[in-house]
Design a protein around this motif. Sequence first.
Motif, PDB file in Angstrom:
ATOM      1  N   ARG A   1      34.410 -52.570 -54.390  1.00 46.32           N
ATOM      2  CA  ARG A   1      33.414 -51.626 -53.868  1.00 46.32           C
ATOM      3  C   ARG A   1      33.593 -50.172 -54.289  1.00 46.32           C
ATOM      4  O   ARG A   1      32.672 -49.367 -54.206  1.00 46.32           O
ATOM      5  CB  ARG A   1      33.425 -51.665 -52.328  1.00 46.32           C
ATOM      6  N   ASP A   2      34.810 -49.794 -54.658  1.00 44.08           N
ATOM      7  CA  ASP A   2      35.078 -48.383 -54.934  1.00 44.08           C
ATOM      8  C   ASP A   2      34.752 -48.027 -56.388  1.00 44.08           C
ATOM      9  O   ASP A   2      35.271 -48.649 -57.307  1.00 44.08           O
ATOM     10  CB  ASP A   2      36.559 -48.092 -54.632  1.00 44.08           C
ATOM     11  N   PRO A   3      33.888 -47.013 -56.598  1.00 44.63           N
ATOM     12  CA  PRO A   3      33.487 -46.643 -57.963  1.00 44.63           C
ATOM     13  C   PRO A   3      34.682 -46.245 -58.836  1.00 44.63           C
ATOM     14  O   PRO A   3      34.731 -46.606 -60.014  1.00 44.63           O
ATOM     15  CB  PRO A   3      32.565 -45.436 -57.763  1.00 44.63           C
ATOM     16  N   GLY A   4      35.656 -45.547 -58.246  1.00 43.04           N
ATOM     17  CA  GLY A   4      36.838 -45.142 -59.019  1.00 43.04           C
ATOM     18  C   GLY A   4      37.619 -46.361 -59.486  1.00 43.04           C
ATOM     19  O   GLY A   4      38.070 -46.419 -60.628  1.00 43.04           O
ATOM     20  N   ASN A   5      37.767 -47.350 -58.604  1.00 39.67           N
ATOM     21  CA  ASN A   5      38.466 -48.582 -58.998  1.00 39.67           C
ATOM     22  C   ASN A   5      37.726 -49.302 -60.124  1.00 39.67           C
ATOM     23  O   ASN A   5      38.339 -49.737 -61.088  1.00 39.67           O
ATOM     24  CB  ASN A   5      38.608 -49.530 -57.795  1.00 39.67           C
ATOM     25  N   LEU A   6      36.390 -49.435 -60.010  1.00 42.73           N
ATOM     26  CA  LEU A   6      35.643 -50.135 -61.065  1.00 42.73           C
ATOM     27  C   LEU A   6      35.774 -49.372 -62.382  1.00 42.73           C
ATOM     28  O   LEU A   6      36.001 -49.986 -63.431  1.00 42.73           O
ATOM     29  CB  LEU A   6      34.165 -50.320 -60.685  1.00 42.73           C
ATOM     30  N   GLY A   7      35.678 -48.046 -62.334  1.00 41.98           N
ATOM     31  CA  GLY A   7      35.814 -47.245 -63.555  1.00 41.98           C
ATOM     32  C   GLY A   7      37.170 -47.472 -64.209  1.00 41.98           C
ATOM     33  O   GLY A   7      37.267 -47.684 -65.421  1.00 41.98           O
ATOM     34  N   THR A   8      38.231 -47.457 -63.400  1.00 46.58           N
ATOM     35  CA  THR A   8      39.583 -47.672 -63.920  1.00 46.58           C
ATOM     36  C   THR A   8      39.716 -49.085 -64.507  1.00 46.58           C
ATOM     37  O   THR A   8      40.323 -49.278 -65.561  1.00 46.58           O
ATOM     38  CB  THR A   8      40.633 -47.478 -62.797  1.00 46.58           C
ATOM     39  N   ILE A   9      39.120 -50.064 -63.838  1.00 51.23           N
ATOM     40  CA  ILE A   9      39.182 -51.453 -64.323  1.00 51.23           C
ATOM     41  C   ILE A   9      38.451 -51.595 -65.661  1.00 51.23           C
ATOM     42  O   ILE A   9      38.920 -52.284 -66.569  1.00 51.23           O
ATOM     43  CB  ILE A   9      38.628 -52.421 -63.242  1.00 51.23           C
ATOM     44  N   ILE A  10      37.318 -50.914 -65.820  1.00 48.69           N
ATOM     45  CA  ILE A  10      36.585 -50.969 -67.097  1.00 48.69           C
ATOM     46  C   ILE A  10      37.431 -50.366 -68.224  1.00 48.69           C
ATOM     47  O   ILE A  10      37.510 -50.909 -69.325  1.00 48.69           O
ATOM     48  CB  ILE A  10      35.204 -50.278 -66.969  1.00 48.69           C
ATOM     49  N   ARG A  11      38.125 -49.244 -67.921  1.00 46.67           N
ATOM     50  CA  ARG A  11      39.026 -48.645 -68.922  1.00 46.67           C
ATOM     51  C   ARG A  11      40.156 -49.597 -69.282  1.00 46.67           C
ATOM     52  O   ARG A  11      40.554 -49.708 -70.444  1.00 46.67           O
ATOM     53  CB  ARG A  11      39.657 -47.362 -68.357  1.00 46.67           C
ATOM     54  N   LEU A  12      40.679 -50.305 -68.275  1.00 40.50           N
ATOM     55  CA  LEU A  12      41.752 -51.272 -68.517  1.00 40.50           C
ATOM     56  C   LEU A  12      41.274 -52.410 -69.410  1.00 40.50           C
ATOM     57  O   LEU A  12      41.988 -52.848 -70.306  1.00 40.50           O
ATOM     58  CB  LEU A  12      42.255 -51.840 -67.181  1.00 40.50           C
ATOM     59  N   CYS A  13      40.061 -52.915 -69.142  1.00 39.87           N
ATOM     60  CA  CYS A  13      39.496 -53.988 -69.976  1.00 39.87           C
ATOM     61  C   CYS A  13      39.442 -53.517 -71.421  1.00 39.87           C
ATOM     62  O   CYS A  13      39.830 -54.234 -72.346  1.00 39.87           O
ATOM     63  CB  CYS A  13      38.085 -54.345 -69.510  1.00 39.87           C
TER      64      CYS A  13
END
Lengths: 249, 249
Positions: free
Chosen positions: B109-121
């Motif tokens: 749910r957290d936009p910061g977490n999703l952004g970080t996960i996309i960078r990790l991918c």
Amino acid sequence: MLSKSNIKRITGLHQKKYRKQEGLFVAEGIKVINELLESSCAPEAIYGIEDTSLHIPEENKNMFQKVTAAELKKISFLKTPQTALALFKIPKQVDDKRTGITLLLDDVRDPGNLGTIIRLCDWFGVTSLVCSSQTVDCYNPKVVQATMGSLSRITISYVDITAYLEEEKRPIYGTFMNGSNIYAATLPKEAVIVMGNEANGISDAIEQLITQKIAIPRFGQLQKTESLNVATATAICLSEFKRGCVTET
Amino acid sequence: MLSKSNIKRITGLHQKKYRKQEGLFVAEGIKVINELLESSCAPEAIYGIEDTSLHIPEENKNMFQKVTAAELKKISFLKTPQTALALFKIPKQVDDKRTGITLLLDDVRDPGNLGTIIRLCDWFGVTSLVCSSQTVDCYNPKVVQATMGSLSRITISYVDITAYLEEEKRPIYGTFMNGSNIYAATLPKEAVIVMGNEANGISDAIEQLITQKIAIPRFGQLQKTESLNVATATAICLSEFKRGCVTET
């Protein structure tokens, strides 16, 4: 009822200057407060809508003050205040053990990143965190919230990191794009791991003191991602340093 | 000059409803805009204080509109607006490849977490990200900023993840406290890795579809840390799935 001067004093603690002056920091929420109460952290005052979910030790019961939701809103730094807020004494911490793994931060500025890094230290059993004086204050309310209680289990010291590293006898690791592959390295059980600033990485002065340059390999075909977030890079480094221990124990 | 209706249209794009209706999303800052311009993302309009640092392709030059800092402030969602803001068409993405590693998010749910996960991918070369429909929208302005341009290099689809997993032939991994030690596991090159919600982890319905339960071991002596943040757990999982590839290539 909370007096005006008390409200002013508590909200002042959102600033580092007043935290230093008073020797106090603010924690909000039942979970975080309970974790701190269970640790060696000494409470100074506890405010709550009720005290049934708080685990206040017998000797500290007199510190509890019942407040209304409206009063709590006045002293909270959160957009959506929790049901309790407490003041704790800032512990005097000096890390002079220099054993095992020490994580050292060279100017990490974002409170969310520091909070996540403190949680990671707790998870990976790294009990010593050394920060440069320019690193965000670990008693910043945003950091306290982000640590979810882990704060009480890690020894955090703010020091002159150049002087600290100059006296260090353990190998000093730092991540650099041109470092050697961390996955192929044999990592020791005793070491200092240095993580750098969000925008600039490890500073030139500190780079001179790094004895082992390592890199987290990048896999994307386009190789365009410029860097990992400092908290995710810390996660991967600590995981690599600790993963070898699992099969041995 | 920006018309009132144009300002209203752009600020409306901060809401998912209007992004869906218009098929557009907002990106801010030279770096993020340039990375999107270099990708297959199609721009619709580019606003900037100047265009010298923007790499606008010849055929899109007419999309640039010079604006003042005051105008930019009106359309920006940032507290400190950057010097440029652009609208891009939301690409139609369907992940039907089902090869290599796919990361699947169960209600992050957290936009910061999703952004970080996309960078990790992007870092780990995982080009396919599948999200439950309750996962935060990847075109949310906070996510777009947090990805630092990585957004353009990952195929992100929002699907019924139950249906997606029911049709899956690759092994399906998920992290659980009682899973088997990830460090001791032999991890395949083809798999789906499921990461759960910040507060509740992987949902019961999805847990039924996990074929391999794994765990990131916890090292702290007190063993009190309840969980890792979802972004740091993703970092460790992707690192573990990919680290074996390094010595082979």
